[in-house]
Design a protein around this motif. Sequence first.
Motif, short mmCIF file in Angstrom:
data_model
loop_
_atom_site.label_atom_id
_atom_site.label_comp_id
_atom_site.label_asym_id
_atom_site.label_seq_id
_atom_site.Cartn_x
_atom_site.Cartn_y
_atom_site.Cartn_z
N ASP A 55 -0.01 -29.95 18.97
CA ASP A 55 -0.38 -29.02 18.92
C ASP A 55 -0.07 -27.93 19.07
O ASP A 55 -1.12 -26.59 19.44
N ALA A 56 0.79 -28.10 18.91
CA ALA A 56 2.23 -26.50 18.91
C ALA A 56 1.34 -25.38 18.13
O ALA A 56 0.99 -24.82 17.01
N VAL A 57 1.41 -24.14 18.40
CA VAL A 57 1.14 -23.01 17.94
C VAL A 57 2.08 -21.47 18.41
O VAL A 57 2.70 -21.52 19.80
N LEU A 58 2.10 -20.97 17.50
CA LEU A 58 3.09 -20.20 17.27
C LEU A 58 2.83 -18.54 17.10
O LEU A 58 1.77 -17.99 16.71
N SER A 59 2.73 -17.67 19.30
CA SER A 59 1.77 -17.41 18.96
C SER A 59 2.64 -16.40 18.67
O SER A 59 4.24 -15.80 19.70
N THR A 60 2.45 -14.86 18.34
CA THR A 60 3.43 -13.63 18.12
C THR A 60 2.64 -12.32 18.43
O THR A 60 1.94 -11.70 18.77
N ASN B 63 3.78 -9.96 13.14
CA ASN B 63 4.89 -9.23 11.92
C ASN B 63 4.77 -10.18 10.30
O ASN B 63 4.72 -11.79 11.80
N ALA B 64 4.75 -10.15 9.79
CA ALA B 64 4.44 -11.16 8.75
C ALA B 64 5.43 -12.02 8.46
O ALA B 64 5.30 -13.14 8.17
N SER B 65 6.83 -11.88 9.60
CA SER B 65 7.86 -12.53 9.26
C SER B 65 7.73 -14.02 9.71
O SER B 65 8.17 -14.93 9.34
N TYR B 66 6.81 -14.34 10.73
CA TYR B 66 6.80 -15.28 11.87
C TYR B 66 5.71 -16.00 10.91
O TYR B 66 5.62 -17.29 11.12
N TRP B 67 4.86 -15.86 10.23
CA TRP B 67 3.96 -16.35 9.45
C TRP B 67 4.71 -17.14 8.34
O TRP B 67 4.80 -18.48 8.23
N THR B 68 6.24 -17.15 7.83
CA THR B 68 6.98 -17.78 6.99
C THR B 68 7.56 -19.07 8.31
O THR B 68 7.05 -20.03 8.07
N PHE C 197 -1.45 -13.49 16.45
CA PHE C 197 -0.63 -12.82 17.09
C PHE C 197 -1.94 -12.31 18.05
O PHE C 197 -3.24 -12.56 18.04
N PHE C 198 -1.10 -11.16 18.46
CA PHE C 198 -1.77 -10.91 19.79
C PHE C 198 -1.07 -9.23 19.75
O PHE C 198 0.16 -9.47 20.38
N VAL C 199 -2.05 -8.11 19.59
CA VAL C 199 -0.93 -6.93 20.21
C VAL C 199 -2.08 -6.27 21.16
O VAL C 199 -3.16 -6.34 20.94
N ALA C 200 -1.31 -5.45 21.85
CA ALA C 200 -2.83 -4.33 22.52
C ALA C 200 -3.41 -3.98 21.79
O ALA C 200 -4.15 -3.23 22.17
N GLN C 201 -3.27 -2.76 20.65
CA GLN C 201 -4.55 -2.62 19.64
C GLN C 201 -4.28 -3.04 18.88
O GLN C 201 -3.23 -2.68 17.07
N TYR C 202 -5.25 -3.86 18.16
CA TYR C 202 -4.92 -4.56 16.72
C TYR C 202 -7.09 -4.77 16.04
O TYR C 202 -7.72 -4.40 15.82
N HIS C 203 -6.87 -2.79 15.31
CA HIS C 203 -7.98 -2.76 14.96
C HIS C 203 -9.33 -2.40 16.28
O HIS C 203 -10.05 -2.90 15.69
N TRP D 230 -5.94 -15.48 20.84
CA TRP D 230 -4.49 -14.92 20.53
C TRP D 230 -5.21 -13.25 20.92
O TRP D 230 -3.76 -12.60 21.17
N HIS D 231 -6.13 -12.85 22.27
CA HIS D 231 -7.09 -11.56 21.93
C HIS D 231 -5.73 -11.53 23.21
O HIS D 231 -5.52 -12.22 23.99
N VAL D 232 -5.56 -10.09 23.47
CA VAL D 232 -4.25 -9.85 24.56
C VAL D 232 -4.84 -10.01 25.78
O VAL D 232 -4.01 -10.85 26.83
N GLN D 233 -6.16 -10.27 26.50
CA GLN D 233 -6.72 -10.74 27.03
C GLN D 233 -7.12 -11.90 27.75
O GLN D 233 -7.04 -12.21 28.57
N SER D 234 -6.69 -12.73 26.35
CA SER D 234 -6.95 -14.03 26.22
C SER D 234 -5.59 -14.35 26.76
O SER D 234 -5.42 -15.82 27.53
#
Length: 102
Positions: A5-10, A13-18, A29-35, A43-47
């Motif tokens: 059940d591990a999840v890489l939350s980033t 950055n596309a390099s993390y997908w690899t 992924f979560f970022v303060a503003q994504y579209h 991974w919504h920043v508020q979650s």
Amino acid sequence: MLGQDAVLSTDGNASYWTVADELKVDSGFFVAQYHGKGGNGPWHVQSVNRYDSSLKSWMARFRGVATKYLANYLGWRRLLDRFRDNVTPEQFLFHALRTSYQ
């Protein structure tokens, strides 16, 4: 070895997908503003902020946890999250014993 059940939350950055592919784990992924949305799905920043705050307040009662036992406390918290704090003693023992023998 990482759990199933591990999840890489980033930060997206596309390099993390690899890295996630090589580790055979889900990634998000979560970022303060994504579209204008602040992230995707859980991974919504508020979650992420809500979970971080909830975990910190729950852990505060223990006044520090030895790194050696951190996985046990996090497992305990995941169990409480899964059963929404209504875990029965039987469920708790079942999951505790099942995990310790795997």
